[in-house]
Design a protein around this motif. Structure first.
Motif, PDB file in Angstrom:
ATOM      1  N   GLY A   1       0.780  -1.233   0.000  1.00 51.01           N
ATOM      2  CA  GLY A   1       0.000   0.000   0.000  1.00 51.01           C
ATOM      3  C   GLY A   1       0.814   1.287   0.000  1.00 51.01           C
ATOM      4  O   GLY A   1       0.231   2.383   0.020  1.00 51.01           O
TER       5      GLY A   1
ATOM      6  N   ILE B   1      -0.011   4.068  -2.825  1.00 51.25           N
ATOM      7  CA  ILE B   1      -1.151   4.997  -2.744  1.00 51.25           C
ATOM      8  C   ILE B   1      -1.168   5.749  -1.422  1.00 51.25           C
ATOM      9  O   ILE B   1      -1.795   6.806  -1.308  1.00 51.25           O
ATOM     10  N   ASP B   2      -0.488   5.211  -0.406  1.00 46.62           N
ATOM     11  CA  ASP B   2      -0.432   5.920   0.876  1.00 46.62           C
ATOM     12  C   ASP B   2       0.518   7.112   0.813  1.00 46.62           C
ATOM     13  O   ASP B   2       0.214   8.193   1.337  1.00 46.62           O
TER      14      ASP B   2
ATOM     15  N   PRO C   1      -7.218  10.828  -4.757  1.00 39.39           N
ATOM     16  CA  PRO C   1      -7.065  10.462  -3.331  1.00 39.39           C
ATOM     17  C   PRO C   1      -8.394  10.354  -2.587  1.00 39.39           C
ATOM     18  O   PRO C   1      -8.558   9.492  -1.716  1.00 39.39           O
TER      19      PRO C   1
ATOM     20  N   LEU D   1     -10.002   7.013  -3.397  1.00 42.36           N
ATOM     21  CA  LEU D   1      -9.284   5.929  -2.716  1.00 42.36           C
ATOM     22  C   LEU D   1      -9.611   5.893  -1.223  1.00 42.36           C
ATOM     23  O   LEU D   1      -9.698   4.815  -0.623  1.00 42.36           O
ATOM     24  N   MET D   2      -9.802   7.086  -0.627  1.00 46.76           N
ATOM     25  CA  MET D   2     -10.174   7.135   0.793  1.00 46.76           C
ATOM     26  C   MET D   2     -11.596   6.620   0.999  1.00 46.76           C
ATOM     27  O   MET D   2     -11.867   5.882   1.964  1.00 46.76           O
TER      28      MET D   2
ATOM     29  N   CYS E   1      -9.208   2.169   0.455  1.00 47.50           N
ATOM     30  CA  CYS E   1      -7.969   1.579  -0.059  1.00 47.50           C
ATOM     31  C   CYS E   1      -6.748   2.152   0.647  1.00 47.50           C
ATOM     32  O   CYS E   1      -5.667   1.564   0.614  1.00 47.50           O
ATOM     33  N   VAL E   2      -6.922   3.306   1.281  1.00 53.68           N
ATOM     34  CA  VAL E   2      -5.801   3.997   1.923  1.00 53.68           C
ATOM     35  C   VAL E   2      -5.762   3.645   3.399  1.00 53.68           C
ATOM     36  O   VAL E   2      -6.775   3.763   4.099  1.00 53.68           O
TER      37      VAL E   2
ATOM     38  N   THR F   1      -4.137   8.042   6.185  1.00 53.08           N
ATOM     39  CA  THR F   1      -4.948   9.061   5.520  1.00 53.08           C
ATOM     40  C   THR F   1      -4.317  10.449   5.441  1.00 53.08           C
ATOM     41  O   THR F   1      -4.648  11.221   4.541  1.00 53.08           O
TER      42      THR F   1
ATOM     43  N   SER G   1      -2.967  11.823   2.052  1.00 50.92           N
ATOM     44  CA  SER G   1      -4.044  12.073   1.086  1.00 50.92           C
ATOM     45  C   SER G   1      -4.824  13.327   1.454  1.00 50.92           C
ATOM     46  O   SER G   1      -5.222  14.106   0.581  1.00 50.92           O
TER      47      SER G   1
END
Length: 606
Positions: free
Chosen positions: A512, A515-516, A559, A562-563, A567-568, A571, A574
């Motif tokens: 992850g 994307i994090d 973002p 995704l939140m 998926c994140v 946080t 993002s």
């Protein structure tokens, strides 16, 4: 001449929409109109003449821009710089993503060259610009002789007249021509020259002599030369190739049928042909067929039907809503498919006239164009017709046949030997570096695989090496292809870098981190880089606006989505990204609202 205010941007006319999608190094869609004087050109005086000419024809001061649905032309503060000719005629002028003018003025010894990208104007518009340029040069160069500054046009033409789109003006939904099935035309296949350079063959002949012979045969000069061209091509065909017709594309100036003072593209074309290998392949039979074809096709009613058919495609609601990149793919594919319908091209630019006071200073005018096929261009001045053949083939047999047939008809021609700078085959340093880098990447991957196979290692590290090399190559490839526009380059990197990192994350066992951390960090860094680039390059709001909007929108939407779908796992990166992007977008709305509205209208025009 009374001027009216220029529009800041304007749509491309119907014919011009084809050129940005189809132009490339092999077919630059550039043509050259030139004037050969009887005196050596002085660069400083030519620059003054260009500046003066542009005050009358400011529509040429435009750059090509991309919208969401169509390309468009935008008013520019750039100014052309006259220089001595130093590259191949009709070289690339329109470079995607590069903000530059779509014409060039160069000189060599006694010749003034005006080269223009076809999306900006057609042969008629180029003729008027060159006439004005030559007049201004002669008036400036012979100021001591008090050479008169004579007007070249009989009526007052405003900027609005110059920007008038003749296609839209005369378009009617009624009377569209039905679709006709065409037989594939014979294609000239010859080896290309070593470097793929443009081959130019020019000749001159007497207007009076050609006109006299045409009248004796009861046809126009265009019909006679079209017939000679068809027969010259036929002489290079084998018997087996005669099952396909020889077809010419002959552009037609629509201003002769529909009154217009437009400097934009306003032309159609007809396709005279002959099916050889039948009962009668004599010159007389071909001439009679071509004469009948011209008579039937060159009527206002017939041309109007064909023109309406073409424009109706542009107005189709589904096609209008298709994204530009999809349109470009379809237009490009359609253009390549349509190339099979024609064998060669014949463009008659007609008569170039100048006031009598300037004629003693001018030897001749000439014209030719870049082409992937064999093309013949023609224009005349006083009693001199100049013919310009162009091709990229390493053969001049068709040209030889053409002039021999004319000689047999009693029309003498003189092959001209125009002076050009020494030929240069310089390759782009950037292109060579990218090719070298690509080859080096391939060598590294092959070497890694070879070492792995030879050592029989259990851990297949070449896969990781190949992934790393491919990532480096992808980043450089995007940077190289978008090097002419750093803001667009940054936008592409904004998409490419997170995607590559996500792929790495997936194939290394999902953690992850892509994307994090990477995605929000890249979004913020790209927006900061855009701000720095726009300041360093002194971009106006209109130049950077669309890229700021896309980057900010990307930094908010991706973002946030995704939140919302959980998926994140971390946080706060993002959240910071969304906040920075929202502030950037609101700054545009508050401080540059008017420019933002105008830019959206341009980019989203249908």
């Amino acid at each position: 001449m009374r001027q009216s205010k220029r529009a800041y941007w304007r749509k491309l006319d119907n014919a011009a929409k084809l050129f940005p999608a189809t132009s490339n190094e092999r077919d630059t869609r550039v043509f050259r109109f030139y004037c050969e004087l009887r005196e050596t050109i002085v660069e400083e005086l030519l620059q003054k003449a260009v500046d003066k000419t542009l005050k009358k024809y400011p529509v040429f001061l435009s750059v090509m821009r991309k919208g969401l649905f169509w390309h468009y032309l935008e008013k520019s503060e750039l100014r052309p710089v006259v220089r001595e000719e130093n590259k191949e005629p009709c070289s690339n002028i329109y470079v995607k993503d590069k903000k530059s003018l779509l014409f060039e003025v160069t000189y060599y010894k006694k010749r003034i060259n005006f080269e223009v990208y076809h999306a900006l104007t057609d042969g008629t518009g180029a003729t008027e610009f060159l006439r004005e340029l030559v007049k201004n040069y002669l008036v400036i160069a012979h100021a001591e002789e008090e050479l008169a500054d004579m007007p070249l046009l009989t009526k007052e033409i405003t900027v609005a007249d110059q920007e008038d789109d003749g296609f839209n003006k005369y378009y009617s939904k009624k009377g569209s021509a039905g679709k006709q099935k065409k037989k594939k035309a014979f294609q000239i296949k010859r080896p290309n020259k070593e470097f793929g350079e443009l081959q130019v063959t020019e000749a001159t002949m007497s207007v009076g002599q050609l006109l006299k012979r045409s009248r004796e045969l009861g046809v126009s000069m265009t019909v006679l030369l079209s017939t000679v061209f068809l027969c010259a091509i036929h002489e290079e065909m084998t018997k087996l190739q005669e099952h396909k017709p020889v077809v010419l594309m002959v552009p037609v100036n629509l201003r002769k049928f529909f009154p217009s003072s437009s400097m934009l593209n306003f032309f159609w074309w007809i396709e005279p042909f002959y099916q050889f290998g039948g009962e009668d392949d004599s010159f007389e039979a071909v001439l009679a067929h071509v004469k009948t074809f011209f008579k039937e096709e060159l009527t206002q009613e017939k041309i109007s039907e064909n023109m309406n058919t073409l424009i109706s495609l542009e107005h189709h609601p589904i096609l209008r809503l298709a994204p530009l990149e999809l349109k470009n793919l379809c237009i490009n594919a359609g253009a390549r498919f349509s190339e099979r319908d024609t064998t060669a091209i014949f463009s008659n630019m007609s008569v170039v006239s100048m006031p009598e006071v300037y004629e003693p200073y001018i030897r001749r005018f000439g014209v030719f164009t870049s082409t992937p096929k064999v093309e013949l261009c023609m224009c005349s001045f006083r009693d001199t017709i100049t013919l310009g053949f162009t091709s990229r083939h390493d053969s001049t047999n068709i040209q030889r046949n053409f002039f021999r047939i004319l000689s047999e008809l009693g029309v003498d021609s003189v092959i001209e030997e125009p002076e050009y700078p020494p030929e240069r085959h310089e390759r782009s340093i950037g292109a060579m570096f990218f090719k070298g880098f690509s080859f080096a990447c391939l060598v590294l991957i092959v070497a890694a695989v070879a070492v792995d196979v030879c050592l029989k290692m259990k851990f297949h590290w070449p896969l990781w090496a190949a992934g790393g090399v491919a990532s480096m190559w992808m980043a450089l490839a995007i940077g190289f292809s978008k090097r002419h526009n750093l803001l667009k380059n940054a936008m592409w990197q904004l998409i490419a870098v997170p995607v590559m990192c996500i792929l790495w994350d997936v194939f290394t066992g999902w953690k992850g981190w892509s994307i994090d951390y990477v995605l929000p960090a890249v979004c913020v860094l790209v927006q900061l880089s855009m701000f720095i680039i726009s300041r360093l390059q002194s971009h106006t709001a209109r130049e950077y606006m669309i890229y700021y909007v896309m980057a900010s929108g990307y930094g908010i939407v991706v973002p946030l989505v995704l939140m919302l779908v959980h998926c994140v796992s971390l946080t706060f990166p993002s959240v910071i990204c969304i906040g920075v992007s929202f502030i950037m977008l609101m700054a545009l709305v508050i401080f540059k609202g008017r420019e933002l509205k105008e830019e959206m209208q341009k980019k989203f025009h249908l």
